[in-house]
Design an enzyme around this catalytic site. Sequence first.
Site, short mmCIF file in Angstrom:
data_model
loop_
_atom_site.label_atom_id
_atom_site.label_comp_id
_atom_site.label_asym_id
_atom_site.label_seq_id
_atom_site.Cartn_x
_atom_site.Cartn_y
_atom_site.Cartn_z
N TYR A 66 7.61 16.89 38.86
CA TYR A 66 7.26 15.86 37.87
C TYR A 66 7.14 16.52 36.50
O TYR A 66 6.26 17.33 36.26
CB TYR A 66 5.95 15.16 38.24
CG TYR A 66 6.01 14.37 39.54
CD1 TYR A 66 7.23 14.06 40.14
CD2 TYR A 66 4.85 13.92 40.15
CE1 TYR A 66 7.29 13.33 41.32
CE2 TYR A 66 4.89 13.18 41.33
CZ TYR A 66 6.11 12.91 41.92
OH TYR A 66 6.15 12.19 43.09
N GLN A 96 5.93 10.46 53.40
CA GLN A 96 5.98 9.74 52.12
C GLN A 96 7.36 9.12 51.94
O GLN A 96 8.25 9.71 51.35
CB GLN A 96 5.64 10.69 50.97
CG GLN A 96 5.39 9.99 49.64
CD GLN A 96 4.61 10.86 48.67
OE1 GLN A 96 3.73 11.62 49.05
NE2 GLN A 96 4.93 10.75 47.39
N ARG A 101 11.48 17.01 49.69
CA ARG A 101 12.70 16.48 50.33
C ARG A 101 13.21 17.53 51.32
O ARG A 101 13.04 18.73 51.11
CB ARG A 101 13.79 16.13 49.31
CG ARG A 101 13.48 14.84 48.54
CD ARG A 101 14.67 14.34 47.75
NE ARG A 101 14.34 13.11 47.03
CZ ARG A 101 14.46 11.88 47.51
NH1 ARG A 101 14.93 11.72 48.75
NH2 ARG A 101 14.15 10.83 46.80
N GLY A 121 10.46 0.29 42.05
CA GLY A 121 10.93 0.91 40.82
C GLY A 121 10.81 0.00 39.62
O GLY A 121 11.60 0.11 38.67
N ASP A 139 -1.63 11.81 43.70
CA ASP A 139 -0.36 12.32 44.20
C ASP A 139 0.49 12.86 43.04
O ASP A 139 0.86 12.11 42.13
CB ASP A 139 0.40 11.20 44.91
CG ASP A 139 1.78 11.64 45.38
OD1 ASP A 139 1.85 12.31 46.42
OD2 ASP A 139 2.77 11.33 44.70
N ARG A 157 4.78 9.93 36.13
CA ARG A 157 4.93 9.69 34.68
C ARG A 157 3.71 10.16 33.90
O ARG A 157 3.52 9.77 32.75
CB ARG A 157 5.18 8.19 34.44
CG ARG A 157 6.55 7.73 34.92
CD ARG A 157 6.78 6.27 34.60
NE ARG A 157 5.92 5.40 35.39
CZ ARG A 157 5.49 4.20 35.00
NH1 ARG A 157 5.81 3.75 33.80
NH2 ARG A 157 4.74 3.47 35.79
#
Length: 305
Positions: free
Chosen positions: A62, A186, A135, A220, A57, A32
Amino acid sequence: MTTMTYLDAPAPTRRLQADGPQISSVAWGMWRFRGQDVAAARGLVEAALDAGVTLFDTADIYGPDNGEAFGASEALLGRVLAQAPTLAQRMVIATKGGIIPSVPYDSSATYLESAIDASLRRLGVEHVALWQIHRPDILTHPAEIARALEAAHKAGKIGAVGVSNYTPSQVEALAAHLALPVVSCQPEFSPLAIAPLSDGVLDQALARNMTVLAWSPLGGGRLAAPTDDRTRAVAAVLDEMAEAFGVSRAAAAYSWIMAHPARPIPIVGSQTVARIAEIPDAYKPRWTRADWYRVLVASMGAPLP
């Protein structure tokens, strides 16, 4: 009289890998990290450094989740480092690639090479300490991935390689073809996301001495504002620990994560200076086995066998 026995507390710093850089045991996440105010962004980075964080990180993806362009978070960090170059000397930067909106995953050698180069350009650096596949791309043979990662490492672009959201078997498939060690994984791991405790992820990390970076350590945001019975039950146990050690619920959650013998590193995502300043509180709680398992039982919603 029974003497209370606590689990070993994690050290505030450790190695990324055996011969790797020293890193903090809590990371700051930049999912963010956004906006055009470089001074404000620099303030957040400096707050994290002042709180003892050295592991930062980020990822090329992002940006879109914040209504910004692909690569925006990396680019913002790059602008901060251009304004204050000495900050880079205090940071260990980890970034990720392999996600492309609408594709959605590409780990082909051609794409990985371009993704790594693009991240370095946005960050304004020639090297990152850790580069991770964000991923798994089911359609790329791990031998092809391995060659691309080895080439980037040989060129000095990346110091070490890791993976994010991989299953243990996917890690083994990559490792079988990779001359370099897979130094990190991760997974999502928190008092609410407990799958890594039983799906082999943390077991593999212990077996391979991998660094574990735990994303979404507060579920979250659900732990901050519980809306269901399970989350409220977990929060209640964490609150007991928080009160006993004079810390926040978030700090208690981070410390619960770090108490596992794999020593997972929580990735703190707060973008508020005051909250970032509280990161050292994560080292204050001390867990007995009984208290740690109480959180797990609350999360499971059923007693252990």
